[in-house]
Design an enzyme around this catalytic site. Structure first.
Site, PDB file in Angstrom:
ATOM      1  N   LYS A   1       3.754  -0.001   4.022  1.00 42.45           N
ATOM      2  CA  LYS A   1       3.763   1.454   4.168  1.00 42.45           C
ATOM      3  C   LYS A   1       2.397   2.069   3.856  1.00 42.45           C
ATOM      4  CE  LYS A   1       8.643   2.154   4.151  1.00 42.45           C
ATOM      5  NZ  LYS A   1       9.097   0.760   3.939  1.00 42.45           N
TER       6      LYS A   1
HETATM    7  C1  LIG Z   1       9.985   0.085   4.787  1.00 39.35           C
HETATM    8  C2  LIG Z   1       9.997  -1.389   4.758  1.00 39.35           C
HETATM    9  C3  LIG Z   1      10.566  -2.159   5.806  1.00 39.35           C
HETATM   10  C4  LIG Z   1      11.272  -1.511   6.980  1.00 39.35           C
HETATM   11  O1  LIG Z   1      10.400  -0.830   7.842  1.00 39.35           O
HETATM   12  P1  LIG Z   1      10.950   0.240   8.896  1.00 39.35           P
HETATM   13  O2  LIG Z   1       9.752   0.882   9.454  1.00 39.35           O
HETATM   14  O3  LIG Z   1      11.811   1.191   8.103  1.00 39.35           O
HETATM   15  O4  LIG Z   1      11.754  -0.506   9.918  1.00 39.35           O
HETATM   16  C5  LIG Z   1      10.483  -3.538   5.736  1.00 39.35           C
HETATM   17  N1  LIG Z   1       9.907  -4.141   4.684  1.00 39.35           N
HETATM   18  C6  LIG Z   1       9.361  -3.456   3.664  1.00 39.35           C
HETATM   19  C7  LIG Z   1       8.773  -4.199   2.518  1.00 39.35           C
HETATM   20  C8  LIG Z   1       9.383  -2.058   3.652  1.00 39.35           C
HETATM   21  O5  LIG Z   1       8.847  -1.387   2.631  1.00 39.35           O
END
Ligand SMILES: *Cc1c(COP(=O)(O)O)cnc(C)c1O
Length: 482
Positions: free
Chosen positions: A126
């Protein structure tokens, strides 16, 4: 470039990138998308291959944000994507690449690799988008002489990424609710040790759902929301999605020698934001063979891509798993893909997502639309806790590489979709230290800890405990924005 809603509002109106940057849903409840995807020419693709990450980000983002002057955007991307910010790498010499590609080995006649997206300040992918968002927000607010108070709820990942992106930014405050004493010691330390005066950690005496309910209650008080300039940074934010398009290009260049080759990506998925960016990269012309959607036991998306049935889950049907950032009941970015799948027909999208609200889902098998999923390259699979543990152990034993639980879901599902001669890239979405319990279960050893994080549990923490009460939170916010 003009932006339109997946449900049709604002057709004929003009919405620029900056217009939609600070907002969430379109006014009809739809999601914003560009009126058409920009195409990448063969010449551009050839030229981009050699670019450093920040300049690649500039080239891609400028196609979506023509209302930001080039020189400003170039400065923003260069300030965002630096080796200092993305310093938590496996191999020191790879830091300059921002998202290094780590090849595990050859399986099924093709290289299987990890694209490292979690080397940023909070050790999860993120950061890739959120760090840019912090700089874009600060830039846009300053331009219009505005301020913004971000209110959010977190059980760990998103909240810390937002705080680390917004810390010290002018014109921005962050009020982040988290469940008191319910996060791991590491996650708590990561968030609460921030001492920046514009970051407010609010520990709510309740569970994560209580925090989310408070955010909803505050957001539904429209007068308060407008007066206090409350905003959010959730996963439907368009700038977050588009920032993620960049690393699909970067990963492609790293895994191939020429632009005649094709690759597949496997994406550990929850809210469909990450893989939606892969879909957009493919629509722009990146030679992507398959986009493999990997879910955990919360398999809303896997069910859709296997059957054409989209059925959102109740909270009682949503499991708490060992890959918790993928524990979703519905996939909030999914509507963007459905819009493209239905040939960009906003009336039908509106009808389908009304059905989601009224009947809990829809079925695209009967109408024949589901057959087109293949044209978009999508396939899927799911994984369980036992699969994660086995995969973490197996990758460690075979390749001497420690992976986190979400990435393990990805590797497990990727292995079911290997095609000889087409490199498979699994997006590594977090580092193992964030989910230490499962690492200890799988490997009977402690997860690797990047040097910058040694002893963070012992740092002084700054947070406020409040009761489970929206009015208390409102009063807290109002006092600090005066
Ligand atoms: C947010 C997240 C996901 C999922 O990603 P999306 O964009 O919501 O599909 C997968 N793995 C981790 C570690 C995350 O923080």
């Amino acid at each position: 470039m003009n932006y339109i809603s997946t449900r049709g509002a604002g057709i004929g109106e003009r919405h620029t990138f900056s217009d939609i940057l600070l907002g969430g849903l379109a006014k009809d409840g739809g999601l914003y998308l560009p009126n058409e995807y920009p195409k990448v020419s063969a010449d551009e693709l050839a030229r981009w291959r050699a670019l450093p990450y920040a300049d690649l980000a500039f080239e891609i983002l400028r196609k979506f944000s023509d209302d930001i002057p080039d020189e400003d955007l170039r400065e923003l991307t260069r300030r965002t994507y630096t080796a200092q910010v993305y310093c938590n790498v496996r191999d020191e010499e790879n830091a300059a690449q921002i998202t290094p590609l780590k090849t595990l080995g050859v399986e099924g006649g093709t290289p299987l690799s990890l694209l490292e997206l979690s080397n940023g300040p909070t050790l999860a992918f993120k950061d890739m988008a959120m760090q840019l968002l912090g700089n874009l927000f600060e830039y846009t607010l300053a331009k219009h002489g505005q301020t913004l108070n971000i209110l959010g709820a977190t059980s760990g990942d998103t909240g810390s990424a937002a705080e680390y992106a917004m810390r010290g930014k002018k014109g921005i405050r962050v009020f982040m609710l988290s469940p008191h004493k319910k996060m791991s010691a590491f996650q708590t330390a990561q968030m609460y040790s921030l001492q920046d005066p514009n970051i407010f950690n609010i520990a709510i005496e309740g569970v994560f759902d209580d925090c989310q309910d408070i955010v909803k209650a505050v957001s539904n008080d429209h007068a308060f929301k407008a007066q206090q300039k409350i905003g959010t940074v959730n996963s439907i934010n368009w700038a977050r999605v588009v920032a993620q398009v960049v690393y699909y290009f970067k990963g492609y260049f790293a895994a191939t020698k020429s632009n005649d080759e094709r690759v597949s990506f496997t994406v550990p998925s929850g809210n469909f934001g990450n893989v939606c960016a892969g879909h957009i990269a493919r629509m722009m012309g990146l030679p992507v063979e398959k986009l493999v959607v990997a879910t955990n036991e919360n398999d809303v998306l896997d069910e859709f891509f296997r059957t054409g049935i989209y059925r959102v889950r109740k909270s009682s049907e949503t499991y708490h798993t060992s890959s918790p950032s993928m524990d979703i009941s519905k996939a909030s970015n999914f509507e963007r893909f459905v819009f493209d799948l239905l040939g960009r027909d906003p009336k039908r999208v509106l009808q389908l997502f009304r059905d989601v609200e009224e009947k809990g889902g829809f079925d695209l098998q009967a109408s024949g639309d589901f057959a087109r999923v293949q044209e978009f390259g999508f396939v899927s699979g799911r994984s369980s806790h036992d699969d994660r543990v086995d995969t973490i152990r197996d990758v460690f034993e075979q390749y001497d590489t420690m992976i986190d639980t979400h990435t393990a879901d990805g590797v497990k599902v990727a292995r079911e979709h290997l095609q000889a001669g087409i490199p498979m890239i699994v997006l590594e979405t977090a580092q193992p230290i964030k989910f230490g319990e499962t690492i200890r279960e799988a490997l009977e050893r402690e997860p690797e800890r990047p040097a910058a994080f040694s002893g963070i549990e012992d740092l002084p923490q700054r947070f406020e405990v409040l009761g489970n009460d929206a009015e208390r939170v409102k009063a807290f916010v109002a006092e600090r924005t005066r």
